[in-house]
Design a protein around this motif. Structure first.
Motif, PDB file in Angstrom:
ATOM      1  N   GLU A   1      36.529  -3.346 -57.764  1.00 29.87           N
ATOM      2  CA  GLU A   1      37.874  -3.312 -57.196  1.00 29.87           C
ATOM      3  C   GLU A   1      38.818  -4.247 -57.946  1.00 29.87           C
ATOM      4  OE1 GLU A   1      37.268  -4.271 -53.122  1.00 29.87           O
ATOM      5  OE2 GLU A   1      36.350  -2.339 -52.636  1.00 29.87           O
ATOM      6  N   ILE A   2      38.318  -5.426 -58.341  1.00 30.71           N
ATOM      7  CA  ILE A   2      39.143  -6.383 -59.081  1.00 30.71           C
ATOM      8  C   ILE A   2      39.539  -5.820 -60.439  1.00 30.71           C
ATOM      9  CG2 ILE A   2      39.100  -8.642 -60.245  1.00 30.71           C
ATOM     10  CD1 ILE A   2      37.296  -9.584 -57.879  1.00 30.71           C
ATOM     11  N   ILE A   3      38.597  -5.214 -61.122  1.00 31.32           N
ATOM     12  CA  ILE A   3      38.856  -4.658 -62.452  1.00 31.32           C
ATOM     13  C   ILE A   3      39.841  -3.496 -62.387  1.00 31.32           C
ATOM     14  CG2 ILE A   3      37.768  -3.364 -64.348  1.00 31.32           C
ATOM     15  CD1 ILE A   3      35.274  -5.145 -63.865  1.00 31.32           C
ATOM     16  N   CYS A   4      39.797  -2.731 -61.287  1.00 30.18           N
ATOM     17  CA  CYS A   4      40.603  -1.511 -61.189  1.00 30.18           C
ATOM     18  C   CYS A   4      41.913  -1.673 -60.420  1.00 30.18           C
ATOM     19  CB  CYS A   4      39.793  -0.404 -60.517  1.00 30.18           C
ATOM     20  SG  CYS A   4      38.333   0.136 -61.412  1.00 30.18           S
ATOM     21  N   ARG A   5      42.064  -2.739 -59.656  1.00 27.53           N
ATOM     22  CA  ARG A   5      43.193  -2.809 -58.732  1.00 27.53           C
ATOM     23  C   ARG A   5      44.533  -2.910 -59.471  1.00 27.53           C
ATOM     24  NH1 ARG A   5      41.706  -8.749 -56.241  1.00 27.53           N
ATOM     25  NH2 ARG A   5      42.246 -10.024 -58.066  1.00 27.53           N
ATOM     26  N   PRO A   6      45.602  -2.460 -58.820  1.00 30.57           N
ATOM     27  CA  PRO A   6      46.938  -2.585 -59.419  1.00 30.57           C
ATOM     28  C   PRO A   6      47.260  -4.045 -59.688  1.00 30.57           C
ATOM     29  CG  PRO A   6      46.971  -1.086 -57.545  1.00 30.57           C
ATOM     30  CD  PRO A   6      45.626  -1.745 -57.536  1.00 30.57           C
ATOM     31  N   ILE A   7      47.871  -4.292 -60.813  1.00 32.86           N
ATOM     32  CA  ILE A   7      48.169  -5.659 -61.228  1.00 32.86           C
ATOM     33  C   ILE A   7      49.511  -6.111 -60.666  1.00 32.86           C
ATOM     34  CG2 ILE A   7      48.595  -7.167 -63.213  1.00 32.86           C
ATOM     35  CD1 ILE A   7      45.688  -6.267 -62.950  1.00 32.86           C
ATOM     36  N   VAL A   8      49.536  -7.339 -60.191  1.00 32.39           N
ATOM     37  CA  VAL A   8      50.795  -7.965 -59.775  1.00 32.39           C
ATOM     38  C   VAL A   8      50.998  -9.209 -60.631  1.00 32.39           C
ATOM     39  CG1 VAL A   8      50.681  -7.099 -57.415  1.00 32.39           C
ATOM     40  CG2 VAL A   8      49.635  -9.299 -57.960  1.00 32.39           C
ATOM     41  N   GLU A   9      52.248  -9.597 -60.800  1.00 29.74           N
ATOM     42  CA  GLU A   9      52.541 -10.769 -61.627  1.00 29.74           C
ATOM     43  C   GLU A   9      51.955 -12.030 -61.006  1.00 29.74           C
ATOM     44  OE1 GLU A   9      56.164 -11.424 -63.912  1.00 29.74           O
ATOM     45  OE2 GLU A   9      56.974  -9.619 -62.972  1.00 29.74           O
ATOM     46  N   ASP A  10      51.397 -12.874 -61.852  1.00 31.42           N
ATOM     47  CA  ASP A  10      50.797 -14.140 -61.435  1.00 31.42           C
ATOM     48  C   ASP A  10      51.755 -15.264 -61.825  1.00 31.42           C
ATOM     49  OD1 ASP A  10      49.286 -16.408 -61.031  1.00 31.42           O
ATOM     50  OD2 ASP A  10      47.471 -15.623 -61.968  1.00 31.42           O
ATOM     51  N   SER A  11      52.319 -15.923 -60.837  1.00 37.96           N
ATOM     52  CA  SER A  11      53.305 -16.970 -61.102  1.00 37.96           C
ATOM     53  C   SER A  11      52.711 -18.180 -61.799  1.00 37.96           C
ATOM     54  CB  SER A  11      53.966 -17.409 -59.783  1.00 37.96           C
ATOM     55  OG  SER A  11      52.998 -17.886 -58.865  1.00 37.96           O
ATOM     56  N   SER A  12      51.374 -18.225 -61.895  1.00 36.64           N
ATOM     57  CA  SER A  12      50.731 -19.345 -62.583  1.00 36.64           C
ATOM     58  C   SER A  12      51.039 -19.354 -64.074  1.00 36.64           C
ATOM     59  CB  SER A  12      49.206 -19.285 -62.378  1.00 36.64           C
ATOM     60  OG  SER A  12      48.872 -19.325 -61.009  1.00 36.64           O
ATOM     61  N   TYR A  13      51.392 -18.176 -64.621  1.00 37.79           N
ATOM     62  CA  TYR A  13      51.658 -18.049 -66.053  1.00 37.79           C
ATOM     63  C   TYR A  13      53.028 -17.393 -66.222  1.00 37.79           C
ATOM     64  CZ  TYR A  13      46.630 -18.771 -65.935  1.00 37.79           C
ATOM     65  OH  TYR A  13      45.371 -19.271 -65.679  1.00 37.79           O
ATOM     66  N   ALA A  14      54.070 -18.218 -66.158  1.00 40.72           N
ATOM     67  CA  ALA A  14      55.438 -17.724 -66.109  1.00 40.72           C
ATOM     68  C   ALA A  14      55.840 -16.953 -67.368  1.00 40.72           C
ATOM     69  CB  ALA A  14      56.405 -18.886 -65.882  1.00 40.72           C
ATOM     70  N   HIS A  15      55.222 -17.263 -68.511  1.00 44.72           N
ATOM     71  CA  HIS A  15      55.616 -16.620 -69.764  1.00 44.72           C
ATOM     72  C   HIS A  15      54.871 -15.311 -70.021  1.00 44.72           C
ATOM     73  CE1 HIS A  15      52.024 -18.897 -70.632  1.00 44.72           C
ATOM     74  NE2 HIS A  15      51.891 -18.339 -71.811  1.00 44.72           N
ATOM     75  N   ILE A  16      53.994 -14.911 -69.098  1.00 47.25           N
ATOM     76  CA  ILE A  16      53.225 -13.688 -69.294  1.00 47.25           C
ATOM     77  C   ILE A  16      53.467 -12.741 -68.121  1.00 47.25           C
ATOM     78  CG2 ILE A  16      50.899 -12.701 -69.426  1.00 47.25           C
ATOM     79  CD1 ILE A  16      50.012 -15.136 -70.943  1.00 47.25           C
ATOM     80  N   ASN A  17      53.973 -11.560 -68.453  1.00 46.36           N
ATOM     81  CA  ASN A  17      54.150 -10.513 -67.453  1.00 46.36           C
ATOM     82  C   ASN A  17      52.843  -9.728 -67.383  1.00 46.36           C
ATOM     83  OD1 ASN A  17      54.726  -7.964 -66.205  1.00 46.36           O
ATOM     84  ND2 ASN A  17      56.907  -8.315 -66.550  1.00 46.36           N
ATOM     85  N   GLU A  18      52.022 -10.043 -66.385  1.00 48.22           N
ATOM     86  CA  GLU A  18      50.686  -9.443 -66.289  1.00 48.22           C
ATOM     87  C   GLU A  18      50.744  -7.951 -66.021  1.00 48.22           C
ATOM     88  OE1 GLU A  18      50.387 -13.769 -65.511  1.00 48.22           O
ATOM     89  OE2 GLU A  18      51.585 -12.154 -64.590  1.00 48.22           O
ATOM     90  N   VAL A  19      51.797  -7.483 -65.355  1.00 42.31           N
ATOM     91  CA  VAL A  19      51.938  -6.045 -65.092  1.00 42.31           C
ATOM     92  C   VAL A  19      52.095  -5.282 -66.405  1.00 42.31           C
ATOM     93  CG1 VAL A  19      53.341  -4.267 -63.984  1.00 42.31           C
ATOM     94  CG2 VAL A  19      52.917  -6.444 -62.805  1.00 42.31           C
ATOM     95  N   LEU A  20      52.978  -5.777 -67.271  1.00 42.37           N
ATOM     96  CA  LEU A  20      53.188  -5.133 -68.568  1.00 42.37           C
ATOM     97  C   LEU A  20      51.994  -5.349 -69.491  1.00 42.37           C
ATOM     98  CD1 LEU A  20      56.960  -5.839 -69.329  1.00 42.37           C
ATOM     99  CD2 LEU A  20      55.914  -3.834 -68.259  1.00 42.37           C
ATOM    100  N   LEU A  21      51.338  -6.496 -69.356  1.00 44.28           N
ATOM    101  CA  LEU A  21      50.153  -6.756 -70.175  1.00 44.28           C
ATOM    102  C   LEU A  21      49.043  -5.773 -69.813  1.00 44.28           C
ATOM    103  CD1 LEU A  21      48.712  -8.444 -72.300  1.00 44.28           C
ATOM    104  CD2 LEU A  21      48.078 -10.061 -70.484  1.00 44.28           C
ATOM    105  N   ASN A  22      48.858  -5.507 -68.522  1.00 46.90           N
ATOM    106  CA  ASN A  22      47.877  -4.521 -68.088  1.00 46.90           C
ATOM    107  C   ASN A  22      48.211  -3.139 -68.656  1.00 46.90           C
ATOM    108  OD1 ASN A  22      47.676  -2.334 -65.501  1.00 46.90           O
ATOM    109  ND2 ASN A  22      45.770  -3.307 -66.139  1.00 46.90           N
TER     110      ASN A  22
END
Length: 224
Positions: free
Chosen positions: A107-128
């Motif tokens: 579930e973790i590997i497949c779940r929809p990605i949300v932005e993680d505020s811990s890394y402000a310079h990385i957009n995790e949604v776009l990275l996924n």
């Protein structure tokens, strides 16, 4: 978990960069805008000249951090898998039931990605999105064997082996735990790509997730 992740640095292989981009504001800016630019024009269209323009500098600034755009892609994908690995470890470590633990990992590997505020310079949604579209380009090269020996794919392989161990815990007699583990990860990307671009050749859609498919698939194989 977010507080714990916020105190952790994703350790990417140091041979992927000339200067650690996490060590400076300019380096973080390069990472931030490379993800945005790849999302906009694709990896093939990316050049360090365009990236330099995007960060308000010149291409020589980018070359101080990365030898070429292939190394940049390897860095970005490695960071992504490291970020996924941290989530997997933190969210499954206290689960005692082996089947439940593997289900949670899938579930973790497949779940929809949300932005993680811990890394402000990385957009995790776009990275996924980038990993779904571009990850295979990081290893479908003539240099893959040498790069593998250098350890460039160590984080990705480590994630595979974590899943492998979970599979073996459920069914020690299953003959193909490593193949199944790597299939789970690759399928998580491939089915999402099909869902976005080739809807007629996948059952995954807005109602049936990739996790639904993989959970069913793995349960039947391991006879949980």
């Amino acid at each position: 978990m977010k507080q714990l992740l916020g105190n952790l640095k994703i350790a990417v292989h140091d041979k992927l960069y000339l200067k650690d981009p996490e060590s400076s504001l300019l380096g973080k800016k390069i990472i931030e805008h490379s993800i945005l630019l790849i999302d906009e024009i694709g990896f093939e269209g990316l050049t360090f000249k365009k990236l330099g323009t995007a960060i308000g500098s010149n291409e020589s600034s980018v070359y101080r951090y990365f030898e070429n755009k292939h190394k940049l892609l390897l860095y970005l994908t490695s960071w992504y898998w490291g970020w996924i690995e941290y989530q997997l470890v933190f969210e499954t470590h206290s689960i005692g039931d082996a089947s439940e633990k593997l289900d949670k990992a899938i579930e973790i590997i497949c779940r929809p990605i949300v932005e993680d505020s811990s890394y402000a310079h990385i957009n995790e949604v776009l990275l996924n999105k980038m990993v779904i579209n571009e990850f295979s380009k990081s290893y479908l090269t003539k240099e893959v064997d040498e790069e593998n020996k250098e350890g460039y794919f160590s984080i990705y392989k480590r994630l595979v082996h974590r899943l492998e161990e979970m599979i073996q815990t459920i069914n020690a007699e299953y003959k193909y735990p490593t193949s199944l583990a790597s299939t789970i990860i690759e399928t998580s990307l491939h089915q999402q790509f099909l869902k976005d671009h080739f809807k007629s050749i996948t059952n995954c859609n807005n109602k049936i997730s990739t996790a639904d498919f993989l959970l069913n698939f793995v349960a039947k194989i391991l006879k949980k």
